[in-house]
Design an enzyme around this catalytic site. Structure first.
Site, PDB file in Angstrom:
ATOM      1  N   ARG A 184       0.833  -1.216   0.000  1.00 28.96           N
ATOM      2  CA  ARG A 184       0.000   0.000   0.000  1.00 28.96           C
ATOM      3  C   ARG A 184       0.873   1.275   0.000  1.00 28.96           C
ATOM      4  O   ARG A 184       0.551   2.271   0.643  1.00 28.96           O
ATOM      5  CB  ARG A 184      -0.938   0.024   1.221  1.00 28.96           C
ATOM      6  CG  ARG A 184      -1.975  -1.074   1.261  1.00 28.96           C
ATOM      7  CD  ARG A 184      -2.969  -0.959   0.117  1.00 28.96           C
ATOM      8  NE  ARG A 184      -4.129  -1.821   0.297  1.00 28.96           N
ATOM      9  CZ  ARG A 184      -4.210  -3.090  -0.093  1.00 28.96           C
ATOM     10  NH1 ARG A 184      -3.185  -3.661  -0.686  1.00 28.96           N
ATOM     11  NH2 ARG A 184      -5.321  -3.787   0.097  1.00 28.96           N
TER      12      ARG A 184
ATOM     13  N   SER B 100     -10.891  -0.970   2.994  1.00 31.19           N
ATOM     14  CA  SER B 100     -10.124  -1.065   4.240  1.00 31.19           C
ATOM     15  C   SER B 100      -9.809   0.339   4.741  1.00 31.19           C
ATOM     16  O   SER B 100      -9.179   1.115   4.031  1.00 31.19           O
ATOM     17  CB  SER B 100      -8.801  -1.780   4.007  1.00 31.19           C
ATOM     18  OG  SER B 100      -9.009  -3.068   3.509  1.00 31.19           O
TER      19      SER B 100
ATOM     20  N   GLU C  30      -5.454   3.782   6.276  1.00 37.60           N
ATOM     21  CA  GLU C  30      -5.073   3.593   4.877  1.00 37.60           C
ATOM     22  C   GLU C  30      -5.717   4.673   4.012  1.00 37.60           C
ATOM     23  O   GLU C  30      -5.188   5.069   2.976  1.00 37.60           O
ATOM     24  CB  GLU C  30      -5.547   2.206   4.428  1.00 37.60           C
ATOM     25  CG  GLU C  30      -4.797   1.675   3.245  1.00 37.60           C
ATOM     26  CD  GLU C  30      -5.715   1.166   2.175  1.00 37.60           C
ATOM     27  OE1 GLU C  30      -5.433   1.467   1.009  1.00 37.60           O
ATOM     28  OE2 GLU C  30      -6.702   0.486   2.485  1.00 37.60           O
TER      29      GLU C  30
END
Ligand code: EPU
Length: 336
Positions: A163, A235, A332
């Site tokens: 990520r 998420s 995130e």
């Protein structure tokens, strides 16, 4: 082509469906349109708003939002079994996956149904079910606002990680991605090692591209809320990467705790969803916001939530996990 909007409500342009406003939003089609826009004016405050799937607005935005809408896919060439394509930033990611599967091209089928547009995919190196976009991406094309020129980075220069990419670090707030290049493959290479994928694929008759896509879509639909029904940004937290000793100590108390190897061999990746779940917060609700009842990594807007309410819940989740397991989980989603 460029389309402009003033004092626009963003609720339909962010998947959390929070109703903040932007002073101005500019949709651009091609890289040339974008270059012309920046030649004409240099906005003091600007940022890219792509599909709005990984962002939480907590206030109105007083600058210019730039949204790519070009959707063209161009065949660049074939080398052996590899098929190279260039895709404009505004195409829906899942439309690209469907396009590839229809043409028997392997490489992105495990990334089926990830919400968002192609231009956003490299920014956080989207990933699911054992595949990350960096595995098939070859280059990223962008307008460098500081330099006032178009530029391009090959995969190795993009500094991809879990990520992570250069676009979230040094180049953050500096560039507008206009297109992404990929190398897909004519050779079957099923990746079924993650979770339920193998079983779901077998239940559909074996590892064809179509069966894999259908299996992944079914798994995602069963766990992840549909943003059209329940506002969310996938998420909300990243899976934490901890020192091996920390993971070992936790495993002594929770032998069933999911854990995975990390890029750094001295570290272990834990499942934030499991930690939140085991901290007793799955399905927890506070007014209009909540922790999703089928995947604890996802925060949801039950209707009418403000960005501030989502943040307050996120802080509570982080604090509860920290108190119970001693592990910090980072967000995130981009918070604005
Ligand atoms: N788990 C629980 N309870 C939960 C959620 C998860 O016990 O509420 C457990 C699961 O049983 C499993 C483990 O935690 O053992 C991992 O869960 P899952 O396979 O659902 O994946 P994840 O680590 O929670 C990541 C990505 C997802 C991606 C899936 C599948 C991140 C931050 N998230 O989730 O990506 O779809 O793997 O590959 O890495 C996204 O980024 O928006 C996203 C949805």
């Amino acid at each position: 082509m460029i389309r402009e909007f003033y004092d626009i409500n963003l609720s339909e342009r962010n998947s959390f469906h929070v109703s903040q406003r932007a002073a101005r939003l500019v949709e651009f089609d091609t890289a040339t349109d974008l270059v012309r826009f920046f030649e004409r004016e240099q906005p003091e405050r600007w940022m890219v708003l792509s599909g709005g799937n990984n962002i939480l607005f907590t206030a109105d935005y007083d600058g210019v939002l730039l949204t790519p809408v070009g959707e063209q896919i161009t065949l660049l060439g074939e080398e052996g079994d590899a098929v190279r394509i260039r895709v404009e930033a505004g195409l829906e990611w899942d439309d690209l996956v469907a396009w590839a599967v229809e043409r028997d091209l392997w490489g992105i089928e495990n990334l089926s149904l990830i919400p968002g547009k192609v231009g956003a995919a490299p920014v956080q190196n989207i990933g699911a079910y054992g595949v990350e976009v960096k595995d098939v991406l070859t280059a990223v094309e962008f307008y460098d606002v500081e330099q006032g020129t178009m530029a391009r980075l090959e995969r190795e220069a993009c500094r991809f990680g879990y990520r992570e990419s250069i676009f979230k670090q040094e180049l953050k707030g500096r560039v507008v991605i206009t297109a992404v290049e990929f190398a897909l493959s004519r050779v079957a290479a099923p990746k079924l090692g993650y979770g339920d994928v193998e079983r779901e694929v077998a239940a559909r008759g074996g590892a064809t591209l179509r069966n894999i896509r259908e299996a992944i879509c079914a798994i995602r639909r069963s766990k992840l809320p549909d943003t059209a029904v329940l506002g969310n940004a996938g998420s909300f937290f990243k899976n934490p990467v901890v020192e091996a000793s920390v993971a070992e100590a936790l495993l002594a108390s929770y032998p069933e705790m999911p854990h995975y190897p990390a890029a750094d061999p001295a570290k272990i990746k834990l499942a934030a969803g499991w930690l939140i779940d085991r901290a007793g917060l799955k399905g927890y609700r506070e007014g209009c916001v909540g922790v999703h009842d089928r995947q604890a990594l996802v925060l949801v807007n039950h209707g009418g939530a403000t960005g501030g309410e989502v943040i307050a819940l996120a802080r509570k989740v982080q604090q509860t996990v920290k108190e119970k397991f001693g592990v910090e989980i980072d967000t995130e989603v981009n918070i604005l």
